[in-house]
Design a protein around this motif. Structure first.
Motif, PDB file in Angstrom:
ATOM      1  N   ASP A  12       6.980  31.762  77.840  1.00 18.24           N
ATOM      2  CA  ASP A  12       5.737  32.496  78.108  1.00 18.24           C
ATOM      3  C   ASP A  12       5.333  32.297  79.569  1.00 18.24           C
ATOM      4  OD1 ASP A  12       3.234  33.652  78.137  1.00 18.24           O
ATOM      5  OD2 ASP A  12       2.345  32.268  76.703  1.00 18.24           O
ATOM      6  N   SER A  37      12.220  34.577  80.871  1.00 19.17           N
ATOM      7  CA  SER A  37      10.767  34.673  80.725  1.00 19.17           C
ATOM      8  C   SER A  37      10.451  35.853  79.806  1.00 19.17           C
ATOM      9  CB  SER A  37      10.098  34.873  82.087  1.00 19.17           C
ATOM     10  OG  SER A  37      10.240  36.208  82.513  1.00 19.17           O
ATOM     11  N   ASP A  38       9.181  35.979  79.483  1.00 16.65           N
ATOM     12  CA  ASP A  38       8.763  37.088  78.626  1.00 16.65           C
ATOM     13  C   ASP A  38       8.335  38.310  79.441  1.00 16.65           C
ATOM     14  OD1 ASP A  38       6.453  36.056  79.682  1.00 16.65           O
ATOM     15  OD2 ASP A  38       5.376  35.939  77.784  1.00 16.65           O
ATOM     16  N   SER A  74       2.607  33.937  80.956  1.00 20.58           N
ATOM     17  CA  SER A  74       1.237  34.423  81.157  1.00 20.58           C
ATOM     18  C   SER A  74       0.342  33.417  81.883  1.00 20.58           C
ATOM     19  CB  SER A  74       0.609  34.835  79.828  1.00 20.58           C
ATOM     20  OG  SER A  74       0.547  33.736  78.950  1.00 20.58           O
TER      21      SER A  74
END
Length: 141
Positions: free
Chosen positions: A119, A99-100, A121
């Motif tokens: 991403d 993941s980021d 988010s």
């Protein structure tokens, strides 16, 4: 068929996930395989990818038992140990997926498509919204 292999840190994950995996396997501290991985694509799952030792050992073991391909997926790509990514690719890992949650952009420039950064988010913001409005998270995940 796919096999999902969870490292010891994630042994609390349910052993059956019919929507995703064909036959989950678990590694113990002695690193043995319970089940047949011959001609399967394997996904090693861990929470944090930092030191390559355990994941490299698991990858070698899977490939020695005739697994077709091995991918590694982790939530946090820490990579603090020098040469972690290179070491994993040298053992035969097809791709790393993280993941980021930690910035990996400099590694993506070096390793291209072999390092996949997802991403997170939308997932996190959606969970925060649901918690705030006291909605069920189970339906979101």
């Amino acid at each position: 068929p796919y096999s999902a292999i969870f490292t010891p840190h994630l042994s609390h994950i349910p052993s059956q996930s019919p929507h995703t995996f064909h036959s989950p396997l678990f590694f113990s501290s002695s690193h043995f395989i319970s089940g047949d991985v011959r001609d399967t694509n394997c996904i090693l799952v861990d929470d944090i990818i930092d030191n390559p030792t355990l994941l490299s050992q698991c990858t070698r073991l899977l490939l020695q038992h005739a697994a077709k391909k091995v991918w590694i997926a982790g939530v946090h790509g820490v990579f603090s140990t020098e040469g972690t990514i290179e070491s994993l690719f040298q053992t035969g890992v097809e791709s790393l997926i993280v993941s980021d949650s930690i910035d990996c952009s400099s590694y993506v420039k070096t390793f291209g498509d072999r390092l996949v950064v997802i991403d997170s988010s939308e997932l996190l913001s959606g969970a925060i919204r649901r918690i705030h409005y006291e909605e069920k998270l189970e339906e979101y995940m």
